[in-house]
Design a protein around this motif. Structure first.
Motif, PDB file in Angstrom:
ATOM      1  N   GLU A   1       0.808  -1.213   0.000  1.00  0.00           N
ATOM      2  CA  GLU A   1       0.000   0.000   0.000  1.00  0.00           C
ATOM      3  C   GLU A   1       0.845   1.269   0.000  1.00  0.00           C
ATOM      4  OE1 GLU A   1      -2.469  -0.434   3.407  1.00  0.00           O
ATOM      5  OE2 GLU A   1      -3.552  -2.180   2.630  1.00  0.00           O
ATOM      6  N   LEU A   2       2.153   1.125  -0.311  1.00  0.00           N
ATOM      7  CA  LEU A   2       3.065   2.252  -0.175  1.00  0.00           C
ATOM      8  C   LEU A   2       2.714   3.407  -1.120  1.00  0.00           C
ATOM      9  CD1 LEU A   2       5.558   3.337   1.249  1.00  0.00           C
ATOM     10  CD2 LEU A   2       6.970   2.247  -0.498  1.00  0.00           C
ATOM     11  N   GLY A   3       2.315   3.101  -2.345  1.00  0.00           N
ATOM     12  CA  GLY A   3       2.024   4.153  -3.312  1.00  0.00           C
ATOM     13  C   GLY A   3       0.586   4.608  -3.307  1.00  0.00           C
ATOM     14  N   GLN A   4      -0.115   4.384  -2.214  1.00  0.00           N
ATOM     15  CA  GLN A   4      -1.542   4.696  -2.157  1.00  0.00           C
ATOM     16  C   GLN A   4      -1.855   5.760  -1.105  1.00  0.00           C
ATOM     17  OE1 GLN A   4      -3.781   1.026  -1.834  1.00  0.00           O
ATOM     18  NE2 GLN A   4      -2.426  -0.038  -3.269  1.00  0.00           N
ATOM     19  N   GLY A   5      -0.913   6.674  -0.938  1.00  0.00           N
ATOM     20  CA  GLY A   5      -1.134   7.789  -0.028  1.00  0.00           C
ATOM     21  C   GLY A   5      -1.155   7.417   1.433  1.00  0.00           C
ATOM     22  N   THR A   6      -0.570   6.280   1.770  1.00  0.00           N
ATOM     23  CA  THR A   6      -0.643   5.792   3.153  1.00  0.00           C
ATOM     24  C   THR A   6       0.558   6.201   3.991  1.00  0.00           C
ATOM     25  OG1 THR A   6       0.369   3.750   2.364  1.00  0.00           O
ATOM     26  CG2 THR A   6      -2.021   3.788   2.539  1.00  0.00           C
ATOM     27  N   ALA A   7       1.664   6.553   3.356  1.00  0.00           N
ATOM     28  CA  ALA A   7       2.896   6.826   4.099  1.00  0.00           C
ATOM     29  C   ALA A   7       3.232   8.307   4.095  1.00  0.00           C
ATOM     30  CB  ALA A   7       4.056   6.028   3.504  1.00  0.00           C
ATOM     31  N   GLN A   8       3.890   8.715   5.159  1.00  0.00           N
ATOM     32  CA  GLN A   8       4.462  10.059   5.186  1.00  0.00           C
ATOM     33  C   GLN A   8       5.873   9.974   4.625  1.00  0.00           C
ATOM     34  OE1 GLN A   8       4.223  11.441   9.223  1.00  0.00           O
ATOM     35  NE2 GLN A   8       2.109  12.128   9.003  1.00  0.00           N
ATOM     36  N   TRP A   9       6.274  11.005   3.893  1.00  0.00           N
ATOM     37  CA  TRP A   9       7.574  10.990   3.236  1.00  0.00           C
ATOM     38  C   TRP A   9       8.463  12.071   3.812  1.00  0.00           C
ATOM     39  CZ3 TRP A   9       8.600   7.348  -0.636  1.00  0.00           C
ATOM     40  CH2 TRP A   9       7.497   6.563  -1.020  1.00  0.00           C
ATOM     41  N   GLN A  10       9.748  11.797   3.767  1.00  0.00           N
ATOM     42  CA  GLN A  10      10.726  12.758   4.262  1.00  0.00           C
ATOM     43  C   GLN A  10      11.902  12.785   3.284  1.00  0.00           C
ATOM     44  OE1 GLN A  10      11.968  11.200   8.057  1.00  0.00           O
ATOM     45  NE2 GLN A  10      13.279   9.615   7.170  1.00  0.00           N
ATOM     46  N   PRO A  11      12.599  13.905   3.201  1.00  0.00           N
ATOM     47  CA  PRO A  11      13.757  13.959   2.298  1.00  0.00           C
ATOM     48  C   PRO A  11      14.878  13.066   2.816  1.00  0.00           C
ATOM     49  CG  PRO A  11      13.571  15.972   3.585  1.00  0.00           C
ATOM     50  CD  PRO A  11      12.330  15.199   3.861  1.00  0.00           C
ATOM     51  N   ASN A  12      15.654  12.517   1.877  1.00  0.00           N
ATOM     52  CA  ASN A  12      16.797  11.706   2.290  1.00  0.00           C
ATOM     53  C   ASN A  12      17.908  12.610   2.818  1.00  0.00           C
ATOM     54  OD1 ASN A  12      17.633  12.850  -0.097  1.00  0.00           O
ATOM     55  ND2 ASN A  12      18.698  11.009  -0.811  1.00  0.00           N
ATOM     56  N   PHE A  13      19.065  12.045   3.109  1.00  0.00           N
ATOM     57  CA  PHE A  13      20.106  12.798   3.823  1.00  0.00           C
ATOM     58  C   PHE A  13      20.620  14.005   3.040  1.00  0.00           C
ATOM     59  CE2 PHE A  13      22.209   9.441   1.434  1.00  0.00           C
ATOM     60  CZ  PHE A  13      23.265  10.097   0.819  1.00  0.00           C
ATOM     61  N   ASP A  14      20.538  13.965   1.706  1.00  0.00           N
ATOM     62  CA  ASP A  14      21.016  15.134   0.940  1.00  0.00           C
ATOM     63  C   ASP A  14      19.887  15.904   0.271  1.00  0.00           C
ATOM     64  OD1 ASP A  14      20.273  13.417  -1.031  1.00  0.00           O
ATOM     65  OD2 ASP A  14      22.222  13.322  -2.044  1.00  0.00           O
ATOM     66  N   GLY A  15      18.647  15.513   0.561  1.00  0.00           N
ATOM     67  CA  GLY A  15      17.508  16.254   0.040  1.00  0.00           C
ATOM     68  C   GLY A  15      17.203  15.999  -1.419  1.00  0.00           C
ATOM     69  N   SER A  16      17.885  15.067  -2.062  1.00  0.00           N
ATOM     70  CA  SER A  16      17.665  14.825  -3.492  1.00  0.00           C
ATOM     71  C   SER A  16      16.538  13.832  -3.749  1.00  0.00           C
ATOM     72  CB  SER A  16      18.960  14.304  -4.122  1.00  0.00           C
ATOM     73  OG  SER A  16      19.354  13.086  -3.514  1.00  0.00           O
ATOM     74  N   LEU A  17      16.188  13.038  -2.758  1.00  0.00           N
ATOM     75  CA  LEU A  17      15.135  12.034  -2.898  1.00  0.00           C
ATOM     76  C   LEU A  17      14.236  12.056  -1.668  1.00  0.00           C
ATOM     77  CD1 LEU A  17      17.345   9.043  -4.106  1.00  0.00           C
ATOM     78  CD2 LEU A  17      15.745  10.324  -5.542  1.00  0.00           C
ATOM     79  N   GLU A  18      13.152  11.321  -1.758  1.00  0.00           N
ATOM     80  CA  GLU A  18      12.270  11.172  -0.609  1.00  0.00           C
ATOM     81  C   GLU A  18      12.195   9.703  -0.227  1.00  0.00           C
ATOM     82  OE1 GLU A  18       8.484  13.021  -1.369  1.00  0.00           O
ATOM     83  OE2 GLU A  18       9.145  14.799  -0.278  1.00  0.00           O
ATOM     84  N   GLU A  19      11.996   9.460   1.063  1.00  0.00           N
ATOM     85  CA  GLU A  19      11.859   8.093   1.557  1.00  0.00           C
ATOM     86  C   GLU A  19      10.713   8.047   2.563  1.00  0.00           C
ATOM     87  OE1 GLU A  19      14.897   6.696   4.259  1.00  0.00           O
ATOM     88  OE2 GLU A  19      15.669   8.734   4.534  1.00  0.00           O
ATOM     89  N   PRO A  20      10.052   6.892   2.701  1.00  0.00           N
ATOM     90  CA  PRO A  20       8.931   6.799   3.651  1.00  0.00           C
ATOM     91  C   PRO A  20       9.442   6.782   5.085  1.00  0.00           C
ATOM     92  CG  PRO A  20       9.355   4.664   2.641  1.00  0.00           C
ATOM     93  CD  PRO A  20      10.256   5.643   1.950  1.00  0.00           C
ATOM     94  N   THR A  21       8.736   7.478   5.972  1.00  0.00           N
ATOM     95  CA  THR A  21       9.112   7.459   7.394  1.00  0.00           C
ATOM     96  C   THR A  21       8.713   6.141   8.047  1.00  0.00           C
ATOM     97  OG1 THR A  21       7.026   8.540   7.936  1.00  0.00           O
ATOM     98  CG2 THR A  21       8.949   9.959   7.603  1.00  0.00           C
ATOM     99  N   ILE A  22       7.540   5.614   7.659  1.00  0.00           N
ATOM    100  CA  ILE A  22       7.058   4.325   8.172  1.00  0.00           C
ATOM    101  C   ILE A  22       6.363   3.615   7.019  1.00  0.00           C
ATOM    102  CG2 ILE A  22       5.614   3.139   9.877  1.00  0.00           C
ATOM    103  CD1 ILE A  22       5.669   5.744  11.508  1.00  0.00           C
ATOM    104  N   LEU A  23       6.619   2.345   6.851  1.00  0.00           N
ATOM    105  CA  LEU A  23       5.939   1.580   5.806  1.00  0.00           C
ATOM    106  C   LEU A  23       4.535   1.197   6.266  1.00  0.00           C
ATOM    107  CD1 LEU A  23       8.824  -0.799   4.629  1.00  0.00           C
ATOM    108  CD2 LEU A  23       8.099   1.375   3.640  1.00  0.00           C
ATOM    109  N   PRO A  24       3.570   1.201   5.358  1.00  0.00           N
ATOM    110  CA  PRO A  24       2.176   0.909   5.728  1.00  0.00           C
ATOM    111  C   PRO A  24       1.929  -0.586   5.908  1.00  0.00           C
ATOM    112  CG  PRO A  24       2.326   1.353   3.390  1.00  0.00           C
ATOM    113  CD  PRO A  24       3.705   1.562   3.936  1.00  0.00           C
TER     114      PRO A  24
END
Length: 745
Positions: free
Chosen positions: A136-159
């Motif tokens: 369900e990761l791509g279904q608006g269920t997770a909050q996202w945060q920038p990675n360590f250099d701000g170039s990508l985003e990663e989920p804070t918690i997997l659904p």
């Protein structure tokens, strides 16, 4: 020097802040798992990176180095070895209850989990179970945060669709706190969740009916009582024990399952160390017959078929890692972002709240998608119904978008969508497709609104999805629950095989043990100037008690004595008698056997064999005697009620008395057994010269040089008297007694 614009802080304040910041980082972003998906940040990043690489359960395996490189380069700028070890742990079926990584190659073994190959050799992909975290990761269920250099985003918690925090557990050490969460069975945990959904006010006792205990990848027994687990789940911390499983095959003991994270080779080392130290004589041989088909098959060969297997295994459970204690500390980061030790009820309640929130976000995301699509299709349908006019406007107007919006009351989004529509989609059949899609989306919208507007329907959906996942990924319990009595380390006496032996002591204090009772001790070889002193027959499983000239007693295990094939070993190397003391007598028997300890001055008492034993090298003072007083041979008493004591003095007096009046002591001088006369000037004191235990109806044989006299029946009764009496003088010619024998009819 100019300090303008530079902030200054006291060193104490700076270091305190820096350490607290580091502590919080370790706690929140490294060591503790999150309640929502049950993962630490590095694990979450590995799983997410693998999904981004397309390494699903249906894809081909790819080199692990590629995954580790993506994790380090995009999300987790730390050491590659630590990252790879975290990945390996999630791939080991003996470490993870429900593995997240499907490995190909050498990923370690239960015997040596660290024996995995380097990441450049192994290949990996996600398991089917990992879909529970990513579906369900791509279904608006997770909050996202920038990675360590701000170039990508990663989920804070997997659904996560299942409470992975309990299913796979986890362990970690943070700053000032740690976590140890054991794994559990998926079906049991889902059943507890379903019960909690149906009964929101359920108690911990209710949930404990569904989750009786943890469930590990290995099949060893969990032996802790259910009441202890109830207390553990209530507090969120405690301990429990696991025990290896074994079976008997052709007389051999076969270990078929080991406790969690216990190495078979280490077990064999522990048992072999006891065998080398001669502390485990019941075991003849050890073998490791483990292979791919049977990952755990350790063979213990008992010395004989008379060995008590249960007693032997109880000793091994207590003295090796065949039984192991595990610590539980269910410390995790909750939904509030704070670490806390939680009870089982708290964990499941909070996870169901997380699941409800995740499902709600998923439904709302889908509803937004449906409404947006409906909005676009509604505009497209207007265009189809007025296709000629729409085409005319597009062909003739300079700004067709604005005109379309005014003419047909369209939104900007709808107008853009119409203008972006391809000419081939203007066919007659497209209208029918649009109307069919509109009908389907309207029905889906009604369903979504009904779910979002009703807690009961939302709960039913959560329940349905939990059941589906339990059916898809669940399996039977692997760790059987079996309450067992506590294992006990047995002493060397209990462990030793019981074989007949003859213990021989020489005059110079050398000791040895010969197998069997048919040994002639006097015929053995002795050192020059040494000769036979005493011997005793017994069993190799018994203790040997030695009595010296000062009345001290010592104990040695018979099975630890040197063989009689040589000349033995000096007792002074094993014991520490006082200066001038000489070893005189050796005794063997059961702890309950009674002996008469007595001295030549006519005093003595009854003492059990167990009370004479001393584990101290210096021994213990058991019989108190005066200086220069001789200690006589201890006499074994078989029946205090019927046996009699015969004492012969140096003056020719004989006393036969009952043993009932002789005191039972653990140490001391004892009571007077016979009345003896003191000597005068130039005359020695009268002493006890001979003593014997006389069974009922037995006769007494007195030897005086070449003469002997048999005393029995009525004549024997003439010598019988109370304890501490003088006794009766033997007839002339027999008063110089040289020997005393007992003749049993």
């Amino acid at each position: 020097m100019n300090y303008e614009g530079i902030e200054t802080l006291p060193l104490q304040e700076y270091t305190e802040k820096a350490y607290l910041d580091y502590s919080m980082y370790v706690i929140l972003d490294r060591a503790l798992p999150h309640l929502g998906d049950g993962l630490k940040p590095v694990q979450r990043r590995i799983v997410y990176a693998m999904s981004e690489l397309g390494l699903t359960a249906a894809s081909k395996h790819k080199k692990s180095a590629r995954t580790v490189g993506d994790v380090l380069g995009k999300f987790h700028p730390h050491g590659d070895s630590a990252c790879y070890e975290a990945m390996v742990l999630m791939a080991q079926p003996f470490s993870y209850r429900y593995t997240l990584v499907d490995g190909q190659g050498n990923w370690g073994s239960q015997d040596d989990p660290k024996s995995f190959a380097a990441m450049r050799y192994t290949e990996s992909r996600l398991t089917a179970y990992a879909k529970v975290l990513l579906q369900e990761l791509g279904q608006g269920t997770a909050q996202w945060q920038p990675n360590f250099d701000g170039s990508l985003e990663e989920p804070t918690i997997l659904p996560a669709r299942l409470p992975n925090i309990l299913l796979n557990g986890g362990s970690g050490i943070a700053v000032g706190m740690a976590t140890d969460i054991p794994p559990h069975n998926l079906r049991e945990v889902v059943n507890a969740c379903l019960h909690l959904l149906d009964h929101p006010n359920a108690t911990l006792q209710d949930l404990h009916q569904h989750i009786p205990a943890p469930d590990f990848p290995t099949e060893a027994e969990i032996i802790t009582p259910a009441a202890d687990f109830l207390a553990l789940y209530e507090k969120g911390n405690g301990t429990f024990r696991m025990r290896a499983r074994y079976e008997i095959e052709d007389g051999d003991i076969i270990i078929t399952a080991l406790p969690y994270q216990v190495s078979g080779s280490k077990i064999l080392e522990q048992i072999a160390a006891q065998m080398q130290a001669k502390k485990l004589p019941l075991v003849e041989d050890l073998r490791d017959e483990s292979d791919h088909e049977q990952p755990v098959r350790l063979v213990i060969v008992p010395r004989s078929n008379r060995v008590d297997v249960e007693m032997l295994m109880s000793h091994l459970f207590a003295s090796t890692d065949l039984e192991r204690s595990y610590r539980v500390n269910m410390n995790m980061i909750g939904l509030n972002g704070r670490p806390q030790v939680k009870s089982l009820l708290h964990i499941l309640t909070e996870w169901l709240a997380f699941r409800r929130q995740t499902v709600t976000r998923r439904l709302q995301w889908r509803l937004d998608k449906v409404e947006k699509r409906l909005h676009l299709l509604a505009g497209l349908l207007v265009a189809f119904l007025n296709i000629d006019e729409v085409i005319h406007i597009i062909r003739t107007e300079d700004e067709p978008k604005a005109v379309l919006m005014r003419r047909f009351d369209l939104t900007e989004l709808q107008a853009d969508y119409i203008l972006d529509t391809k000419l081939r989609q203007l066919a007659r059949l497209e209208e029918m497709k649009i109307r069919g899609e509109l009908d389907e989306l309207e029905k889906e919208k009604e369903t979504l609104l009904a779910l979002l507007g009703s807690d009961t329907k939302l709960t039913s959906l959560i329940r349905k999805e939990l059941k589906e996942d339990a059916k898809l990924y669940g399996d039977a319990r692997r760790s059987p629950l079996q309450e067992r009595a506590a294992a006990q380390v047995l002493d060397e006496t209990a462990l030793a095989p019981s074989e007949p032996v003859t213990v021989v002591v020489s005059k110079m204090g050398w000791i040895r043990s010969a197998k069997g009772h048919d040994i002639d001790p006097a015929s053995l070889s002795y050192k020059q100037g040494d000769e036979f002193l005493t011997s005793v027959r017994g069993r190799s499983s018994q203790q040997v008690v030695l009595l010296d000239s000062t009345g001290r007693t010592y104990a040695l295990p018979a099975n630890a004595l040197p063989s009689a094939r040589g000349q033995g070993e000096p007792l002074t190397g094993k014991l520490a008698p006082p200066a001038g003391a000489k070893f005189q007598y050796a005794l063997m028997g059961k702890d309950s056997d009674q002996y008469l300890l007595h001295s030549a001055e006519g005093y003595g008492f009854l003492c059990t064999f167990g009370e004479m034993q001393s584990r101290v090298k210096a021994g213990k003072v058991t019989l108190t005697v005066g200086e220069g007083v001789a200690i006589l041979q201890p006499l074994l008493v078989t029946n205090v009620a019927t046996d009699s004591l015969v004492l012969v003095s140096s003056s020719g007096y004989v006393l036969v008395t009952g043993l009932q009046d002789v005191p039972q002591l653990s140490k001391g001088k004892g009571n007077k057994l016979i009345s003896l006369k003191k000597g005068g000037l130039g005359i020695a004191d009268e002493t006890v010269q001979f003593a014997a235990i006389l069974p009922a109806n037995a006769a007494l044989l007195i030897r005086a040089g070449k003469q002997f006299k048999t005393i029995k029946g009525a004549e024997l009764e003439e010598y019988r008297s109370e304890r501490a009496k003088r006794g009766k003088l033997l007839p002339k010619g027999y008063q110089n007694v040289t020997g005393l024998e007992i003749s049993v009819n």
